[in-house]
Design an enzyme around this catalytic site. Structure first.
Site, PDB file in Angstrom:
ATOM      1  N   GLY A  61      84.747  -3.559  50.267  1.00  0.00           N
ATOM      2  CA  GLY A  61      83.460  -4.228  50.202  1.00  0.00           C
ATOM      3  C   GLY A  61      82.402  -3.597  51.093  1.00  0.00           C
ATOM      4  N   HIS A  62      81.187  -4.109  50.976  1.00  0.00           N
ATOM      5  CA  HIS A  62      80.069  -3.539  51.734  1.00  0.00           C
ATOM      6  C   HIS A  62      80.220  -3.767  53.244  1.00  0.00           C
ATOM      7  CE1 HIS A  62      77.597  -7.500  51.013  1.00  0.00           C
ATOM      8  NE2 HIS A  62      78.654  -7.709  51.730  1.00  0.00           N
ATOM      9  N   ASN A  63      79.758  -2.791  54.005  1.00  0.00           N
ATOM     10  CA  ASN A  63      79.753  -2.804  55.473  1.00  0.00           C
ATOM     11  C   ASN A  63      81.146  -2.695  56.096  1.00  0.00           C
ATOM     12  OD1 ASN A  63      76.999  -3.257  55.200  1.00  0.00           O
ATOM     13  ND2 ASN A  63      77.164  -5.442  55.576  1.00  0.00           N
ATOM     14  N   SER A 114      82.235  -6.422  55.562  1.00  0.00           N
ATOM     15  CA  SER A 114      82.061  -6.423  57.019  1.00  0.00           C
ATOM     16  C   SER A 114      83.368  -6.515  57.805  1.00  0.00           C
ATOM     17  CB  SER A 114      81.117  -7.550  57.455  1.00  0.00           C
ATOM     18  OG  SER A 114      79.842  -7.404  56.849  1.00  0.00           O
ATOM     19  N   GLN A 164      70.983  -4.047  48.746  1.00  0.00           N
ATOM     20  CA  GLN A 164      72.012  -3.273  49.433  1.00  0.00           C
ATOM     21  C   GLN A 164      71.427  -1.914  49.792  1.00  0.00           C
ATOM     22  OE1 GLN A 164      75.468  -4.944  49.708  1.00  0.00           O
ATOM     23  NE2 GLN A 164      73.778  -6.395  49.516  1.00  0.00           N
TER      24      GLN A 164
END
Length: 333
Positions: A245-247, A265, A204
C-alpha cells in the site's frame, strides 16, 4: 513538494480562496492574500508556501516553532496554535479539506498528460512492443520485456530486468533489480475520505522508490505514496501476488512471501520476514529481523527479533499454546 518529473502544479491559491473553498475562516485574518503553491508534509524542510495537514498531536509537535504557509487542523487542536508562525484554518474534517485543496493545486502528469513519444535509447534491450516514455531515464544494460509500459519521468537503473506486461509510473528503480511479469508499480494508492456527497479520493502525490538488487514477483502491486514515498530497501525480495500500500516503508534484506498484503503507512524494518498470506493493518511497525508466520493477521506492532503468528497475531509461543489447548478441548467433546 511533489516531484516535478511526475506531478504538475496549477496556479497558486490565496488563503482567501482556500477558506472560501472550505467554507471556513482563516486566522490570522490579515493573511487572506497570502499565496499557497504546493502541498507538503510536516516533516518537509520548507513549508513557507505550503498547505499541510495537522490532525494529530504528533503532527502538531513536529510543526511547533516552524514557519509554515497554511495548516488545516481540527477545532480542538486550533486552540493550541496561539503562537503559530503561519495561517491556520480549523475544519471538522482536516483530511477532507486537505484532499479538496491538493486537488486544486496538483495533478499527475502521467494521468493528465501522458507522453506518446518513445524514448530513443542506446545500451538497453527494449522489446519492440514495449513503450518507454521519452522523458524516462533507462540505465545501461537494462532489459524491458514485451508489452511493458514505462511512464514519463520514471528512472530505471543499470542492469534492471523488467519482464513482460509490466507497468511502471511515478517510480525510481535501483540497479540490478528484477521485476517479474505483470507487476504494477506507481499507481494511485487506496486513499479515500468521507465527504458530504460520498467518498472523496485523496490525491496521491508521492513516488515509489525501489533500492538496488531488489526482486519483485509476478503480479505484485506497489502503490505510490500519498505525499511521502513508498520505499523498498536494498536486497529485499517480494514474492508473487503481494500488495504493497501507499507510504509503506520496507527496509533492506526483507522477505515477503506470496499473497501477503501490507496496508498503507506500515514500516517493515531491515531483515524482517513475512510468510505467505500475511495481512497487516495500516500504520503498523514490524521490527528488525522479526518473523511473521503464514496467514497471520497483524493488528499491532511487532517488536524487533520476535516471532508472531495467528489471527489476530501474537507471539508465536502464545499462539501455539492456545492452538494446542483448543485442540485438546475439541477432542474431549
Amino acid at each position: 513538494m511533489p516531484d516535478e518529473r511526475f506531478f504538475g502544479t496549477y496556479e497558486t491559491l490565496s488563503v482567501a480562496e482556500i477558506a472560501a473553498l472550505l467554507g471556513a475562516a482563516a486566522s490570522p485574518t490579515n493573511s487572506a492574500a497570502y499565496a499557497i503553491s504546493r502541498a507538503a508534509t510536516v516533516t518537509d524542510e520548507d513549508l513557507s508556501d505550503a498547505v499541510i495537514l495537522c490532525s494529530s498531536r504528533d503532527s502538531l509537535e513536529k510543526l511547533s516553532q516552524r514557519d509554515f504557509g497554511l495548516c488545516l487542523t481540527t477545532e480542538k487542536l486550533r486552540a493550541e496554535f496561539d503562537e503559530a508562525k503561519g495561517t491556520v484554518i480549523a475544519v471538522s474534517s482536516p483530511k477532507l479539506a486537505f484532499a479538496m485543496v491538493t486537488e486544486k493545486l496538483h495533478f499527475s502528469l502521467e494521468e493528465k498528460e501522458p507522453e506518446t513519444e518513445h524514448a530513443k535509447l542506446n545500451g538497453a534491450d527494449i522489446h519492440s512492443t514495449a513503450f518507454v516514455a521519452a522523458s524516462a531515464e533507462i540505465g545501461n544494460s537494462a532489459v524491458i520485456g514485451a508489452n511493458s509500459y514505462i511512464g514519463r519521468g520514471v528512472v530505471v537503473g543499470d542492469d534492471v530486468q523488467i519482464a513482460d506486461n509490466v507497468s511502471v509510473t511515478h517510480a525510481i528503480i535501483g540497479a540490478r533489480t528484477s521485476i517479474f511479469a505483470g507487476v504494477r508499480i506507481g499507481q494511485a494508492g487506496f486513499g479515500f475520505v468521507p465527504g458530504p456527497n460520498g467518498l472523496v479520493r485523496v490525491p496521491q502525490l508521492g513516488r515509489v522508490i525501489i533500492g538496488e538488487d531488489v526482486e519483485i514477483g509476478a503480479n505484485t502491486t506497489i502503490d505510490r505514496g500519498a505525499l511521502s514515498d513508498t520505499t523498498i530497501g536494498n536486497c529485499s525480495k517480494i514474492d508473487n501476488l503481494v500488495q504493497i500500500g501507499h507510504n509503506v516503508q520496507i527496509g533492506a534484506n526483507c522477505v515477503i512471501a506470496a499473497q501477503s498484503g501490507v496496508s498503507g503507512s506500515c514500516i517493515i524494518e531491515d531483515g524482517a520476514m513475512l510468510g505467505g498470506q500475511v495481512g497487516l493493518a495500516d500504520h503498523l511497525r514490524v521490527g528488525e529481523k522479526a518473523q511473521i508466520a503464514a496467514r497471520a493477521g497483524l493488528m499491532r506492532d511487532v517488536p524487533a527479533g520476535e516471532r508472531w503468528g495467528g489471527a489476530p497475531a501474537r507471539p508465536i509461543k502464545d499462539w501455539l499454546r492456545e492452538t494446542a489447548a483448543l485442540t485438546k478441548l475439541a477432542k474431549k467433546r
